[in-house]
Design a protein around this motif. Structure first.
Motif, PDB file in Angstrom:
ATOM      1  N   TYR A 197       2.050   6.268  -7.080  1.00 59.11           N
ATOM      2  CA  TYR A 197       0.885   6.949  -7.654  1.00 59.11           C
ATOM      3  C   TYR A 197       1.108   8.452  -7.723  1.00 59.11           C
ATOM      4  O   TYR A 197       0.644   9.104  -8.656  1.00 59.11           O
ATOM      5  N   LYS A 246       0.834  -1.204   0.000  1.00 57.92           N
ATOM      6  CA  LYS A 246       0.000   0.000   0.000  1.00 57.92           C
ATOM      7  C   LYS A 246       0.869   1.254   0.000  1.00 57.92           C
ATOM      8  O   LYS A 246       0.591   2.220  -0.709  1.00 57.92           O
ATOM      9  N   GLY A 295       1.093   3.909  -3.122  1.00 57.18           N
ATOM     10  CA  GLY A 295       0.805   5.312  -2.842  1.00 57.18           C
ATOM     11  C   GLY A 295       1.944   6.215  -3.253  1.00 57.18           C
ATOM     12  O   GLY A 295       1.746   7.309  -3.789  1.00 57.18           O
TER      13      GLY A 295
END
Length: 123
Positions: free
Chosen positions: A14, A7, A11
């Protein structure tokens, strides 16, 4: 200490994907153009061989000029691909270096001294 979970990595990536989306789409487009040109170029070679065997010399010359044009277009695509990919790489590296420097300046010296030299080098 930050947990390097999936995660967290997604993140982190991204943020750069969102920031440089136009560059990445352009690089993807140039990659697809090169794939299509490579596939189409094989067709031209087959046409030249068939026209030569049938002694259709005007069609041979026409096909050779088309083949040269495709190769020139491929060279331009390769140049643009290299230019934009190296530009994207340098911009992302500058952003990462900037984040690292800002993080080092924001971190207090006491926090860094609590780690051993080996742990700092591994991070």
């Amino acid at each position: 200490m930050t947990d390097l979970s999936l995660k967290y990595i997604v993140g982190w990536a991204y943020e750069y994907l969102r920031k440089y989306l136009s560059h990445m789409i352009l690089i993807l487009f140039l990659s697809l153009v090169l794939i299509i040109l490579n596939l189409y170029q094989v067709n031209y070679i087959q046409r030249i061989i068939d026209a030569t065997l049938q002694k259709q010399w005007i069609f041979v010359y026409h096909t050779i000029f088309g083949f040269i044009f495709i190769n020139l277009f491929k060279m331009l695509s390769i140049y643009l691909f290299g230019y934009f990919s190296s530009r994207l790489e340098s911009e992302v590296c500058c952003d990462i270096r900037g984040r690292l420097v800002r993080k080092l300046f924001a971190t207090q010296l006491q926090e860094i001294e609590s780690f051993s030299m080996g742990q700092l080098l591994n991070r």
